[in-house]
Design a protein around this motif. Structure first.
Motif, PDB file in Angstrom:
ATOM      1  N   ILE A  42      23.917  37.798  40.655  1.00  0.00           N
ATOM      2  CA  ILE A  42      24.685  38.400  41.757  1.00  0.00           C
ATOM      3  C   ILE A  42      23.766  39.291  42.592  1.00  0.00           C
ATOM      4  O   ILE A  42      23.777  39.256  43.821  1.00  0.00           O
ATOM      5  N   ARG A  43      22.935  40.042  41.906  1.00  0.00           N
ATOM      6  CA  ARG A  43      21.991  40.939  42.594  1.00  0.00           C
ATOM      7  C   ARG A  43      21.006  40.127  43.445  1.00  0.00           C
ATOM      8  O   ARG A  43      20.690  40.501  44.566  1.00  0.00           O
ATOM      9  N   VAL A  44      20.532  39.009  42.899  1.00  0.00           N
ATOM     10  CA  VAL A  44      19.617  38.136  43.651  1.00  0.00           C
ATOM     11  C   VAL A  44      20.271  37.708  44.966  1.00  0.00           C
ATOM     12  O   VAL A  44      19.679  37.804  46.049  1.00  0.00           O
ATOM     13  N   TRP A  51      11.306  37.146  34.542  1.00  0.00           N
ATOM     14  CA  TRP A  51      12.465  37.842  35.100  1.00  0.00           C
ATOM     15  C   TRP A  51      12.078  39.235  35.594  1.00  0.00           C
ATOM     16  O   TRP A  51      11.183  39.887  35.028  1.00  0.00           O
ATOM     17  N   GLY A  52      12.803  39.677  36.625  1.00  0.00           N
ATOM     18  CA  GLY A  52      12.674  41.058  37.096  1.00  0.00           C
ATOM     19  C   GLY A  52      11.472  41.325  37.975  1.00  0.00           C
ATOM     20  O   GLY A  52      11.154  42.466  38.271  1.00  0.00           O
ATOM     21  N   LYS A  53      10.790  40.265  38.430  1.00  0.00           N
ATOM     22  CA  LYS A  53       9.616  40.449  39.296  1.00  0.00           C
ATOM     23  C   LYS A  53       9.934  40.143  40.767  1.00  0.00           C
ATOM     24  O   LYS A  53       9.037  40.071  41.596  1.00  0.00           O
ATOM     25  N   GLY A  54      11.201  39.879  41.055  1.00  0.00           N
ATOM     26  CA  GLY A  54      11.581  39.560  42.434  1.00  0.00           C
ATOM     27  C   GLY A  54      11.339  38.106  42.803  1.00  0.00           C
ATOM     28  O   GLY A  54      11.504  37.718  43.964  1.00  0.00           O
ATOM     29  N   PHE A  55      10.945  37.276  41.843  1.00  0.00           N
ATOM     30  CA  PHE A  55      10.564  35.890  42.151  1.00  0.00           C
ATOM     31  C   PHE A  55      11.745  35.073  42.688  1.00  0.00           C
ATOM     32  O   PHE A  55      11.619  34.353  43.678  1.00  0.00           O
ATOM     33  N   VAL A  56      12.904  35.172  42.031  1.00  0.00           N
ATOM     34  CA  VAL A  56      14.008  34.297  42.470  1.00  0.00           C
ATOM     35  C   VAL A  56      14.603  34.797  43.790  1.00  0.00           C
ATOM     36  O   VAL A  56      14.977  33.988  44.650  1.00  0.00           O
ATOM     37  N   THR A  57      14.631  36.102  43.975  1.00  0.00           N
ATOM     38  CA  THR A  57      15.092  36.608  45.282  1.00  0.00           C
ATOM     39  C   THR A  57      14.234  36.008  46.392  1.00  0.00           C
ATOM     40  O   THR A  57      14.752  35.529  47.416  1.00  0.00           O
ATOM     41  N   GLU A  58      12.930  36.007  46.183  1.00  0.00           N
ATOM     42  CA  GLU A  58      12.022  35.463  47.193  1.00  0.00           C
ATOM     43  C   GLU A  58      12.225  33.952  47.340  1.00  0.00           C
ATOM     44  O   GLU A  58      12.220  33.420  48.448  1.00  0.00           O
ATOM     45  N   ASN A  66      29.869  37.684  34.987  1.00  0.00           N
ATOM     46  CA  ASN A  66      29.052  38.544  34.112  1.00  0.00           C
ATOM     47  C   ASN A  66      27.551  38.362  34.339  1.00  0.00           C
ATOM     48  O   ASN A  66      26.743  38.941  33.623  1.00  0.00           O
ATOM     49  N   ASN A  67      27.172  37.592  35.340  1.00  0.00           N
ATOM     50  CA  ASN A  67      25.741  37.332  35.583  1.00  0.00           C
ATOM     51  C   ASN A  67      25.213  38.326  36.636  1.00  0.00           C
ATOM     52  O   ASN A  67      24.933  37.979  37.784  1.00  0.00           O
ATOM     53  N   THR A  68      25.061  39.567  36.190  1.00  0.00           N
ATOM     54  CA  THR A  68      24.700  40.657  37.105  1.00  0.00           C
ATOM     55  C   THR A  68      23.384  40.389  37.826  1.00  0.00           C
ATOM     56  O   THR A  68      23.247  40.696  39.014  1.00  0.00           O
ATOM     57  N   GLU A 109      22.771  39.009  46.608  1.00  0.00           N
ATOM     58  CA  GLU A 109      22.987  40.120  47.550  1.00  0.00           C
ATOM     59  C   GLU A 109      21.670  40.531  48.207  1.00  0.00           C
ATOM     60  O   GLU A 109      21.619  40.764  49.414  1.00  0.00           O
ATOM     61  N   LYS A 110      20.601  40.571  47.409  1.00  0.00           N
ATOM     62  CA  LYS A 110      19.303  40.963  47.981  1.00  0.00           C
ATOM     63  C   LYS A 110      18.811  39.931  48.993  1.00  0.00           C
ATOM     64  O   LYS A 110      18.083  40.252  49.921  1.00  0.00           O
ATOM     65  N   ALA A 111      19.235  38.670  48.805  1.00  0.00           N
ATOM     66  CA  ALA A 111      18.803  37.604  49.719  1.00  0.00           C
ATOM     67  C   ALA A 111      19.748  37.476  50.923  1.00  0.00           C
ATOM     68  O   ALA A 111      19.612  36.538  51.709  1.00  0.00           O
TER      69      ALA A 111
HETATM   70  C1  LIG Z   1      19.348  35.392  37.316  1.00  0.00           C
HETATM   71  C2  LIG Z   1      17.863  35.038  37.493  1.00  0.00           C
HETATM   72  C3  LIG Z   1      17.752  33.776  38.312  1.00  0.00           C
HETATM   73  C4  LIG Z   1      17.186  36.221  38.231  1.00  0.00           C
HETATM   74  O1  LIG Z   1      15.836  35.877  38.491  1.00  0.00           O
HETATM   75  P1  LIG Z   1      14.745  37.039  38.742  1.00  0.00           P
HETATM   76  O2  LIG Z   1      13.515  36.423  39.285  1.00  0.00           O
HETATM   77  O3  LIG Z   1      14.623  37.834  37.491  1.00  0.00           O
HETATM   78  O4  LIG Z   1      15.481  37.895  39.873  1.00  0.00           O
HETATM   79  P2  LIG Z   1      14.844  39.068  40.748  1.00  0.00           P
HETATM   80  O5  LIG Z   1      13.741  39.734  39.999  1.00  0.00           O
HETATM   81  O6  LIG Z   1      14.538  38.514  42.096  1.00  0.00           O
HETATM   82  O7  LIG Z   1      16.092  40.063  40.906  1.00  0.00           O
HETATM   83  C5  LIG Z   1      16.903  40.382  39.789  1.00  0.00           C
HETATM   84  C6  LIG Z   1      17.707  41.624  40.130  1.00  0.00           C
HETATM   85  O8  LIG Z   1      18.787  41.726  39.214  1.00  0.00           O
HETATM   86  C7  LIG Z   1      18.674  42.919  38.495  1.00  0.00           C
HETATM   87  N1  LIG Z   1      19.181  42.642  37.154  1.00  0.00           N
HETATM   88  C8  LIG Z   1      18.771  41.688  36.286  1.00  0.00           C
HETATM   89  N2  LIG Z   1      19.516  41.745  35.173  1.00  0.00           N
HETATM   90  C9  LIG Z   1      20.394  42.731  35.365  1.00  0.00           C
HETATM   91  C10 LIG Z   1      21.432  43.275  34.557  1.00  0.00           C
HETATM   92  N3  LIG Z   1      21.706  42.780  33.350  1.00  0.00           N
HETATM   93  N4  LIG Z   1      22.143  44.306  35.067  1.00  0.00           N
HETATM   94  C11 LIG Z   1      21.876  44.800  36.278  1.00  0.00           C
HETATM   95  N5  LIG Z   1      20.906  44.311  37.097  1.00  0.00           N
HETATM   96  C12 LIG Z   1      20.185  43.299  36.626  1.00  0.00           C
HETATM   97  C13 LIG Z   1      17.210  43.299  38.552  1.00  0.00           C
HETATM   98  O9  LIG Z   1      17.032  44.673  38.308  1.00  0.00           O
HETATM   99  C14 LIG Z   1      16.896  42.900  39.993  1.00  0.00           C
HETATM  100  O10 LIG Z   1      17.440  43.808  40.940  1.00  0.00           O
HETATM  101  P3  LIG Z   1      16.559  44.977  41.623  1.00  0.00           P
HETATM  102  O11 LIG Z   1      15.436  44.300  42.343  1.00  0.00           O
HETATM  103  O12 LIG Z   1      17.508  45.657  42.539  1.00  0.00           O
HETATM  104  O13 LIG Z   1      16.048  45.848  40.505  1.00  0.00           O
HETATM  105  C15 LIG Z   1      17.155  34.833  36.132  1.00  0.00           C
HETATM  106  O14 LIG Z   1      17.422  35.972  35.334  1.00  0.00           O
HETATM  107  C16 LIG Z   1      17.623  33.588  35.401  1.00  0.00           C
HETATM  108  O15 LIG Z   1      17.035  32.528  35.528  1.00  0.00           O
HETATM  109  N6  LIG Z   1      18.704  33.713  34.598  1.00  0.00           N
HETATM  110  C17 LIG Z   1      19.229  32.616  33.789  1.00  0.00           C
HETATM  111  C18 LIG Z   1      19.779  31.460  34.601  1.00  0.00           C
HETATM  112  C19 LIG Z   1      20.748  31.902  35.692  1.00  0.00           C
HETATM  113  O16 LIG Z   1      21.478  32.860  35.539  1.00  0.00           O
HETATM  114  N7  LIG Z   1      20.738  31.153  36.804  1.00  0.00           N
HETATM  115  C20 LIG Z   1      21.620  31.437  37.935  1.00  0.00           C
HETATM  116  C21 LIG Z   1      22.940  30.790  37.735  1.00  0.00           C
HETATM  117  S1  LIG Z   1      24.044  31.210  39.083  1.00  0.00           S
END
Ligand SMILES: CC(C)(COP(=O)(O)OP(=O)(O)OC[C@H]1O[C@@H](n2cnc3c(N)ncnc32)[C@H](O)[C@@H]1OP(=O)(O)O)[C@@H](O)C(=O)NCCC(=O)NCCS
Length: 173
Positions: free
Chosen positions: A138-140, A101-108, A133-135, A142-144
């Motif tokens: 949501i951020r992913v 998590w947090g490496k930009g992988f899912v956005t990409e 509540n899945n911040t 929006e970034k995409a």
């Molecule tokens: C949600 C999920 C897919 C994100 O994957 P990821 O590879 O970590 O996402 P990214 O790194 O591309 O981006 C995450 C962004 O959210 C932000 N973020 C993550 N958790 C956050 C939180 N609790 N509050 C605020 N921002 C948060 C990160 O800072 C990042 O934003 P930034 O680049 O502006 O800093 C991953 O956490 C996951 O698998 N979660 C559990 C399953 C899930 O929720 N699936 C989606 C169902 S709709």
């Protein structure tokens, strides 16, 4: 078909039978399950992964992808093609192992699969639904480049708690 992403060593590729071991270990995580539909099992066993890979992923190669980092399936991203009058829309879903998590992988990954949907799958709209509540998710979106289409109050019950749900979509340019 293997889809390259903009991140080194990160690709989207069809699932393989041998992914079930890593896949089930990563999926067996309450921090993932709590943001997924209840049909996503918990605990998540090796047999659940085998069933998912056999039933959903392998026969439908165009739409279900392993998120592969350095040769290992660390998550799932898919677009479920809709039917009937919705057949030009696809429903996006994804998760990735917590240690990545947090490496930009899912956005990409979302950017990559969305481009694939428009360029190769004949879709003109991809949409996703996310718990309010899945911040992170949501951020992913929006970034995409996805835009919020709707906010549905009290739409979800998860672990006995009523939650709101948001819908995001991206249209073919
Ligand atoms: C949600 C999920 C897919 C994100 O994957 P990821 O590879 O970590 O996402 P990214 O790194 O591309 O981006 C995450 C962004 O959210 C932000 N973020 C993550 N958790 C956050 C939180 N609790 N509050 C605020 N921002 C948060 C990160 O800072 C990042 O934003 P930034 O680049 O502006 O800093 C991953 O956490 C996951 O698998 N979660 C559990 C399953 C899930 O929720 N699936 C989606 C169902 S709709």
């Amino acid at each position: 078909m293997v889809l390259k992403t903009g991140i080194d060593d990160l690709v989207l590729r069809p699932f393989r039978g041998e992914d079930a071991g890593f896949y089930s270990r990563y999926a067996n995580n309450c921090n993932i399950w709590k943001f997924m539909r209840d049909e996503f099992p918990h605990p998540y066993t090796y047999n659940h992964a085998v069933e998912y890979i056999n039933d959903v992923c392998i026969p439908n190669k165009g739409y279900y992808f392993a998120i592969d980092y350095q040769g290992i399936a660390i998550g799932d991203i898919h677009i479920a093609k809709q039917t009937d009058i919705l057949r030009l829309s696809g429903f996006l879903g994804y998760w990735i192992a917590e240690e990545f998590w947090g490496k930009g992988f899912v956005t990409e990954a979302v950017k990559t699969i969305t481009r694939h949907a428009f360029d190769n799958l004949g879709l003109i709209r991809v949409f996703a639904r996310v718990f309010a509540n899945n911040t992170g998710s949501i951020r992913v979106l929006e970034k995409a480049g996805y835009e919020r289409e709707g906010y549905f109050k009290n739409a979800i019950i998860k672990e006995g708690v009523i939650l709101d749900q948001l819908q995001y979509a991206k249209l073919k340019p």
